[in-house]
Each structure stands twice: as C-alpha cells, then as structure tokens.
Scaffold this motif. Structure first.
Motif, PDB file in Angstrom:
ATOM      1  N   ILE A 140      34.882  32.537  36.877  1.00 15.04           N
ATOM      2  CA  ILE A 140      35.771  32.764  38.032  1.00 15.04           C
ATOM      3  C   ILE A 140      35.773  31.540  38.943  1.00 15.04           C
ATOM      4  O   ILE A 140      36.833  31.090  39.399  1.00 15.04           O
ATOM      5  CB  ILE A 140      35.359  34.037  38.806  1.00 15.04           C
ATOM      6  CG1 ILE A 140      35.695  35.279  37.960  1.00 15.04           C
ATOM      7  CG2 ILE A 140      36.080  34.119  40.160  1.00 15.04           C
ATOM      8  CD1 ILE A 140      35.159  36.579  38.503  1.00 15.04           C
TER       9      ILE A 140
ATOM     10  N   ILE B 134      39.133  41.121  35.713  1.00 15.08           N
ATOM     11  CA  ILE B 134      37.932  41.596  36.397  1.00 15.08           C
ATOM     12  C   ILE B 134      38.110  41.402  37.903  1.00 15.08           C
ATOM     13  O   ILE B 134      37.965  42.327  38.689  1.00 15.08           O
ATOM     14  CB  ILE B 134      36.681  40.837  35.903  1.00 15.08           C
ATOM     15  CG1 ILE B 134      36.550  40.995  34.382  1.00 15.08           C
ATOM     16  CG2 ILE B 134      35.430  41.325  36.621  1.00 15.08           C
ATOM     17  CD1 ILE B 134      35.563  40.045  33.731  1.00 15.08           C
ATOM     18  N   LEU B 135      38.426  40.122  38.266  1.00 17.04           N
ATOM     19  CA  LEU B 135      38.631  39.806  39.676  1.00 17.04           C
ATOM     20  C   LEU B 135      39.982  39.097  39.787  1.00 17.04           C
ATOM     21  O   LEU B 135      40.092  37.916  39.448  1.00 17.04           O
ATOM     22  CB  LEU B 135      37.492  38.886  40.157  1.00 17.04           C
ATOM     23  CG  LEU B 135      37.041  39.052  41.598  1.00 17.04           C
ATOM     24  CD1 LEU B 135      36.363  40.406  41.784  1.00 17.04           C
ATOM     25  CD2 LEU B 135      36.060  37.944  41.972  1.00 17.04           C
ATOM     26  N   GLY B 136      40.994  39.845  40.224  1.00 16.99           N
ATOM     27  CA  GLY B 136      42.307  39.230  40.315  1.00 16.99           C
ATOM     28  C   GLY B 136      43.382  40.291  40.229  1.00 16.99           C
ATOM     29  O   GLY B 136      43.118  41.439  39.849  1.00 16.99           O
ATOM     30  N   VAL B 137      44.596  39.885  40.592  1.00 16.04           N
ATOM     31  CA  VAL B 137      45.703  40.839  40.645  1.00 16.04           C
ATOM     32  C   VAL B 137      46.004  41.412  39.256  1.00 16.04           C
ATOM     33  O   VAL B 137      46.488  42.534  39.122  1.00 16.04           O
ATOM     34  CB  VAL B 137      46.957  40.173  41.269  1.00 16.04           C
ATOM     35  CG1 VAL B 137      48.108  41.161  41.391  1.00 16.04           C
ATOM     36  CG2 VAL B 137      46.630  39.608  42.650  1.00 16.04           C
TER      37      VAL B 137
ATOM     38  N   ARG C 147      44.124  42.684  37.280  1.00 14.43           N
ATOM     39  CA  ARG C 147      43.398  43.946  37.133  1.00 14.43           C
ATOM     40  C   ARG C 147      44.323  45.117  37.455  1.00 14.43           C
ATOM     41  O   ARG C 147      44.352  46.122  36.741  1.00 14.43           O
ATOM     42  CB  ARG C 147      42.187  43.915  38.083  1.00 14.43           C
ATOM     43  CG  ARG C 147      41.284  45.135  37.964  1.00 14.43           C
ATOM     44  CD  ARG C 147      40.224  45.107  39.056  1.00 14.43           C
ATOM     45  NE  ARG C 147      39.396  46.302  38.940  1.00 14.43           N
ATOM     46  CZ  ARG C 147      38.143  46.276  38.529  1.00 14.43           C
ATOM     47  NH1 ARG C 147      37.545  45.151  38.208  1.00 14.43           N
ATOM     48  NH2 ARG C 147      37.457  47.405  38.452  1.00 14.43           N
ATOM     49  N   ILE C 148      45.101  44.941  38.535  1.00 14.96           N
ATOM     50  CA  ILE C 148      46.014  46.007  38.960  1.00 14.96           C
ATOM     51  C   ILE C 148      47.230  46.051  38.030  1.00 14.96           C
ATOM     52  O   ILE C 148      47.677  47.124  37.621  1.00 14.96           O
ATOM     53  CB  ILE C 148      46.434  45.785  40.430  1.00 14.96           C
ATOM     54  CG1 ILE C 148      45.194  45.862  41.311  1.00 14.96           C
ATOM     55  CG2 ILE C 148      47.471  46.796  40.875  1.00 14.96           C
ATOM     56  CD1 ILE C 148      45.347  45.238  42.668  1.00 14.96           C
TER      57      ILE C 148
ATOM     58  N   ILE D  93      44.945  33.708  42.745  1.00 14.83           N
ATOM     59  CA  ILE D  93      45.012  35.151  43.007  1.00 14.83           C
ATOM     60  C   ILE D  93      44.814  35.967  41.724  1.00 14.83           C
ATOM     61  O   ILE D  93      44.703  37.180  41.771  1.00 14.83           O
ATOM     62  CB  ILE D  93      46.318  35.570  43.726  1.00 14.83           C
ATOM     63  CG1 ILE D  93      47.538  35.327  42.832  1.00 14.83           C
ATOM     64  CG2 ILE D  93      46.477  34.843  45.050  1.00 14.83           C
ATOM     65  CD1 ILE D  93      48.816  35.927  43.406  1.00 14.83           C
TER      66      ILE D  93
ATOM     67  N   LYS E 228      46.473  47.878  34.970  1.00 12.15           N
ATOM     68  CA  LYS E 228      46.416  49.337  35.186  1.00 12.15           C
ATOM     69  C   LYS E 228      47.830  49.918  35.215  1.00 12.15           C
ATOM     70  O   LYS E 228      48.110  50.945  34.614  1.00 12.15           O
ATOM     71  CB  LYS E 228      45.717  49.639  36.514  1.00 12.15           C
ATOM     72  CG  LYS E 228      44.214  49.415  36.465  1.00 12.15           C
ATOM     73  CD  LYS E 228      43.484  50.709  36.222  1.00 12.15           C
ATOM     74  CE  LYS E 228      42.061  50.453  35.778  1.00 12.15           C
ATOM     75  NZ  LYS E 228      41.086  51.223  36.520  1.00 12.15           N
TER      76      LYS E 228
ATOM     77  N   ARG F  71      37.889  28.945  37.422  1.00  5.66           N
ATOM     78  CA  ARG F  71      39.304  29.300  37.555  1.00  5.66           C
ATOM     79  C   ARG F  71      39.804  28.959  38.962  1.00  5.66           C
ATOM     80  O   ARG F  71      40.881  28.370  39.135  1.00  5.66           O
ATOM     81  CB  ARG F  71      39.455  30.806  37.306  1.00  5.66           C
ATOM     82  CG  ARG F  71      40.889  31.270  37.148  1.00  5.66           C
ATOM     83  CD  ARG F  71      40.945  32.786  37.080  1.00  5.66           C
ATOM     84  NE  ARG F  71      41.180  33.363  38.390  1.00  5.66           N
ATOM     85  CZ  ARG F  71      40.839  34.608  38.744  1.00  5.66           C
ATOM     86  NH1 ARG F  71      40.199  35.414  37.890  1.00  5.66           N
ATOM     87  NH2 ARG F  71      41.098  35.055  39.950  1.00  5.66           N
TER      88      ARG F  71
END
Lengths: 533, 151
Positions: free
Chosen positions: B12, B135-138, B140-141, B82, B144, B15
């Motif tokens: 991360i 894992i950590l970032g948009v 992820r949403i 992001i 989903k 990145r």
C-alpha cells in the motif's frame, strides 16, 4: 435454503468497515494539496517578497519590432569589408544569403531547434528600409558573395532584397566618392578602421565602424576630432549596449542592491585554434581560398610594412600587432563596453598588463595566448581584472563583487548574496535569502523544478537557452538592434549608443591595456592632457 | 491472494508513493504554462524517434500528446492514491514509463541500461500484479457493488 440465499447478500453488503477502509487513503489528497501549495505558492510569495523589497522585476521587456515595410525614406548604404563580420553585419541589417535562409527553413522543418531559433531570431528583426548599393572588398570572392547577399538575399519579412545594379568598388575611396551613398559600414581588419572612418566622415557619410576603432592614440585623437566637427552619425560596433541583461545589471548597481563594488572580474576563455586566430585552414586542414591573383595584397597591407602575400596573415591578422591591438582590441573591447555601461566609469587611472605566448608556439604570433590586465579606478574605489586564456575554455564568467552580493552577468544575470553581507544579514538569518543559491535571476527562469520524467525536457530547455523566449519578449540579435539604432538616428536624429564620446573612452582603455603589455610597464591616463603616460 | 500484514502495508505504501509522484508530475505540468512534451520528443534518439519528432512538429498532435501526458499522469496518480481502478492505473503507469524509457533509453549514451524510469516501471508492475485497493481503497466498495449486482 434461506440461509444460503442470505449469506452472499451479507457479504456484498457495504459495511461501515468497508466505507472506512474504502476511503481511508482519500485524505492523502489533502496532504498532497497542502504539500503542492506549500512548495509552489510559498516559494513564489517568498521570492516575490524579496524582489519587491529590492524594487526589481525580472520580466524581460517586450521588444516592439516592425517587419512590414520599414519606415521613412530609403537609406543607401555602402559596406567596406565583407568577410565574416561584414556578412554578420549584413544579416543584422536585414540581408541574409538566400541559401543560408533556405537552410534555416529546411532544418527548422526537420525539427532542428537551433535552426528554428536562428530563423525566428532573424524573422524578429525589423525591416530597416535600407539598400546596400555599394560593396568594397579586396578579395574577389568575398566581394561577389557580398553583392549576391545584398541583391538576392532574404529580408526578415521573407521577401527578397531584389536589388539590381549593386556596384563593386575596387578601392574604398571610390565607394566614398559615390554621392548616392548616405552611410557606410566599415568591417575591415582593425588597422584600416581609423583612416577609413576619417575619409568617410570627410566625404560626409554616416559611419558604423567595427571595433576596435584605432590602433594608436594619435589615430584615436584624429578620428575623435574629425567626427566631432562633422555632422555625421557615428556608431562604434560595441553592440553589447543593446543587451537587456546589461541594462538590468546597471539598475542593480545603481540601486545598491549588491552593495559597494570594489572588484570586478571579467574573462575570456577559449581553447581552439580558430579561437586563437589561427584561421587560414578549413575544417579538413586545407588552406582557405585566396591568392595574390584574387586578393589585392598591396591594398590589403595599406600603410603597414610591406611583406610578401601570406594567407596566414590574411585570415589571422589579429595575431599580429602591425594589424591589431591583440586581445585588447579583439575581446577586451567587448568587456570594457559591457562594464563601462554598467558602471559608467569612463577611463581607468592606471593599467598593468602581462602575459605571454605559452601555448600556440608553432605558428608566428605577437598576440599573447595568456593575458591578464589590472585596471585601477581609485576615484570610484574599485579594481577591474581582465583575465584571458586561449588554452582553456572553462567558463569563468563576468562577476561584480559587492559587499552584499555577487552579480554574474552574461546572457542572463544572477545575484548571489554574500554570507557576510551587512544589508542582507537579517534576511540570511531568517532563511529568506540562501547565500548558496541565486536570490534573483534575470530573465526569470521558467525551468520546471521536477525530476524523473520531466528531466530531459528541463535539460533541453536549459541547454538551448529557450527559457528567455518564454518570458514574453522576443529573441533578437543585439547587433541588429545596434545597426537599427544607427539607422534610426540617421533618419530621426538623436544619439547612438556608442557615439564618439563613449567610443573614445572605451578605446583609451583598450589602448592602455595593449600599451602596458607591449611596453611592459604600468601606464596611466592624464585626464588634463588627455594622453596615456 | 492472501498477504501477510507486513506485505499489505508495504504494497500500500508503494502504491501511494507511486500515485503521489505521478499526481505531482501531472499537476505540475498542468499549472506550468510553458510545459510541453516537445523538448522530450525532439530529444528521442532510439527506435521510432522519427515518429516522436513528427509528433513534436505537428502543433495539433503535440497538444494531444501534452494533454494525454498531463491527464494520464493525473488520473493514474489519483487512481493509485484513492485506490480506484488501481490495477488499470498501475498498468497504464507502467505503459507510460515504458514509452519514456523506450524513447530515450539510457544505454544510448552510457553502458548502463537501468535508470529511474525502468525502476519505477517495475514498481508499477508490482502494484499491478499485487493489488491492494480491494483491501484499502475505493475498489473495495466498487467490488462489493459489482458483486451485489451480479449476485
């Protein structure tokens, strides 16, 4: 069954945890914005503040040029001497050899940035509305080339000069006798400048004379007297006065921004045989054109001692004191021109020069290849050092050393505060000025200060000097501006930048520097008798 | 792909660093009135340099190249920071760097064939094949939402 259906639904549901983790890196954009703002804006504000306190801006002025048709009546010009410098002066006057112009256009189209810049610089010139109707050169080849340039050459607006019946004169006196000619450009070897200027002025012609103006003090007084009593417009070819950077340097000195200047260092740094005036061979090592059949050797020698025809002397005359005042006349003259306009010092009280021929020992020469001169200005309380070498080209610049800052002046200008400055003590202490970096540059540098991906671009702009074109002003040949001023004054009246008074002062310095070397002693200027003693 | 915590953290950070650098380069070019890729294109000295020179000498094409560079760098930088479409952003970054490297490779003027562009290029490849934005970032949403639609 119901359990199985619900399970993926729960997994796909966006939880609070997902939102937090999903957007957790977004605040970094805020950090980025602050970082960027801090780097760019604060730096700008800080520099601006420094500049505002100094009362200086660093934008190059916009130069207004007119390249439609030219203005006023046509001024008819004759040129005596169309060698390298004579051709450059014709270009500055708005006549560029057709083939050369076409080469610029072709190379620029192929992406050659150097050619593109040369072409643009030429196109930026004003059309002066002059005609060169008479040419005089003792060398047939050069005379013919000169006639071609002024007849068929291309003007800055892209139009052909399209002039017929340009006359070639075998003797300069015949050119001066032509009543059609209003003004003459003298671009011969230096030892002809004085008597040609005197004869031209007596014939009522306006004169643009290349430097160095004279070889001796007697000649200088004669030229001065002759020009003074005439009504002609005289311009000495000290074109540095047209460099905007030197005007800015003068403003800086006048505003006491660098503090009291007690030492000025100026230099010449060359390291090639042509740079040492060994010029009779071409790139392949063959003799350049010219023979007793094509060069009027007797006329070329003029009043100097009779010697057999020598192609070495013809192309390398500057090496011999019979024909020139050595480094003093060739290169120091440009330095004194630049420095005198910044400091306005006139003539030094005393000069000591020394040097020798330490490197180019394989070919005859009087001109030293290592040469140093110390000029004292006790009334103004500073010393000027001129140091020249023709055997090492490390750039040593031109530096004004003030108590508060050093000023380096060349194509651009930079000020570097001195760590022990009184004026900037607080600013240095508070970190507003860093004495290890320039705190002011002119023109403003547009180089983007980022590395990695951008570095090749940055390097490119810096190397090609494209930076100054970005400021808003145009690139212009300073010799063009100097010739233009001469023509403008002929048309409209006024004073030229290097009129006979300034030319006199600068030439006295040149002669003192040379005389001290030749006579191996300290020489002084007697301001009452106006003589070097 | 399952990472250990330390691996996730380092990936991360890498990145974010790459994103930060690209965003800075893009934004700085955007706000520099005098920036143009012409100088870079004209300096190209290897295969396809004729093509790059043509781009530099055509004002319309040059404007397009400039815009693609500036906005490409900005979007790649934003994507990585992001964590939105991070894998595409990482491959795009690697592609851009490959062009920069290919246009002016270091071995033309020196024996070394590794330069900063090449190192950064491989850093981008690492980010592309070891993604972290889910894992950590948009992303992820986004993931989903996509799964929900498909489900």
């Amino acid at each position: 069954m119901a359990e199985n259906e619900n399970k993926p639904k729960d997994e796909n549901k966006i939880s609070r945890r997902d939102i937090i983790k999903g957007f957790s890196t977004v605040p970094i954009l805020g950090v980025f914005a602050y970082d960027y703002w801090k780097k760019k804006t604060l730096e700008k504000v800080k520099n601006k503040a420094v500049q505002l306190n100094l009362g200086l801006d660093n934008e190059a002025p916009k130069i207004i040029t007119n390249n439609d048709k030219g203005i006023g009546e046509v001024v008819k010009v004759g040129i005596i001497g169309v060698g390298g410098r004579g051709t450059a002066l014709l270009k500055a006057a708005g006549f560029l050899e057709k083939g050369e112009y076409e080469d610029y256009v072709k190379q620029a189209k192929n992406g050659d940035q150097g050619a593109k810049r040369r072409l643009e610089t030429y196109q930026n010139q004003s059309v002066l509305n002059i005609q060169v109707i008479g040419i005089c050169d003792v060398f047939d080849l050069r005379a013919e080339k000169g006639i071609d340039i002024v007849s068929n050459g291309i003007q800055p607006n892209g139009e052909s000069a399209n002039l017929k019946n340009v006359k070639r004169y075998l003797r300069y006196q015949e050119l001066l006798a032509d009543p059609e000619i209003d003004a003459v450009i003298i671009a011969t070897p230096d030892f002809h400048h004085a008597h040609m200027t005197i004869d031209a002025v007596r014939a009522g012609k306006h004169v643009y004379c290349e430097k160095a103006m004279t070889l001796t003090e007697d000649e200088l007084h004669k030229v001065y007297a002759e020009v003074k009593k005439s009504g002609v417009v005289f311009q000495l070819g000290h074109q540095n006065s047209k460099n905007e950077t030197f005007k800015k340097a003068k403003e800086i000195v006048d505003k006491n921004i660098i503090g009291k200047v007690t030492l000025i260092e100026t230099t010449t740094n060359r390291n090639s045989r042509p740079g040492a005036w060994i010029r009779h061979l071409d790139g392949d090592g063959n003799p350049k054109p010219g023979s007793p059949e094509t060069i009027d050797w007797g006329q070329w020698l003029g009043h100097t001692p009779k010697v057999p025809f020598s192609i070495e002397r013809y192309y390398g005359w500057a090496r011999f004191f019979d024909y020139d005042t050595g480094l003093a006349g060739q290169l120091f003259s440009h330095e004194i021109d630049a420095l005198n306009q910044i400091m306005g010092f006139g003539i030094p009280k005393s000069v000591v020069s020394s040097g020798g021929i330490y490197f180019y020992k394989d070919i005859p020469r009087d001109m030293p290849d290592t040469f140093n001169s110390v000029l004292e200005f006790p009334d103004r309380e500073f010393t000027m050092l001129y140091s020249a070498t023709l055997a090492n080209s490390r750039s040593r610049g031109r530096v004004f050393m003030g108590h508060d800052a050093s000023m380096e002046v060349g194509g651009s200008l930079k000020l570097i505060a001195n760590g022990d400055s009184t004026q900037y003590k607080d600013k240095i202490k508070n970190g507003i000025i860093d004495p290890s970096k320039p705190f002011y540059t002119y023109p403003e540098s547009n180089i983007v200060d980022i590395d990695g991906i951008t570095s090749p671009t940055e390097k490119y702009y810096a190397e090609r000097g494209l930076i100054d074109t970005n400021v808003g002003g145009k690139n212009l040949d300073i010799t063009h501006l100097h010739v233009k001023e001469w023509i403008d004054v002929i048309r409209n009246g006024g004073e030229t930048g290097c009129n006979i008074e300034k030319a006199f002062d600068d030439t006295v310095s040149v002669l003192m520097v040379h005389k001290s070397y030749v006579e191996n002693r300290k020489v002084e200027w007697d301001p009452v008798k106006r003589r070097i003693i | 792909m399952k990472y250990k915590n330390i691996q996730t953290t380092v990936l991360i950070i890498l990145r974010l660093i790459l994103g930060y650098h690209f965003l800075f380069e893009g934004i700085d070019k955007l706000f520099s009135v005098n920036w143009s890729s012409a100088g870079f294109l004209l300096q190209t000295n290897w295969l396809l340099s004729d093509f790059f020179h043509t781009l530099a000498n055509d004002p319309t094409l040059l404007r397009l190249v400039d815009a693609l560079n500036i906005w490409g760098q900005i979007l790649i930088g934003l994507g990585l920071i992001i964590g939105l479409f991070s894998t595409i952003a990482a491959w795009s970054g690697a592609f851009l760097l490959f062009i920069y490297y290919f246009a002016i490779p270091p071995f033309i003027e020196s024996f070394l064939f590794i330069d900063k562009n090449l190192i950064e290029l491989f850093a981008f490849i690492i980010i592309a094949i070891f993604p972290t934005s889910h894992i950590l970032g948009v992303d992820r949403i986004v993931k989903k939402i996509r799964s929900a639609k498909n489900g």
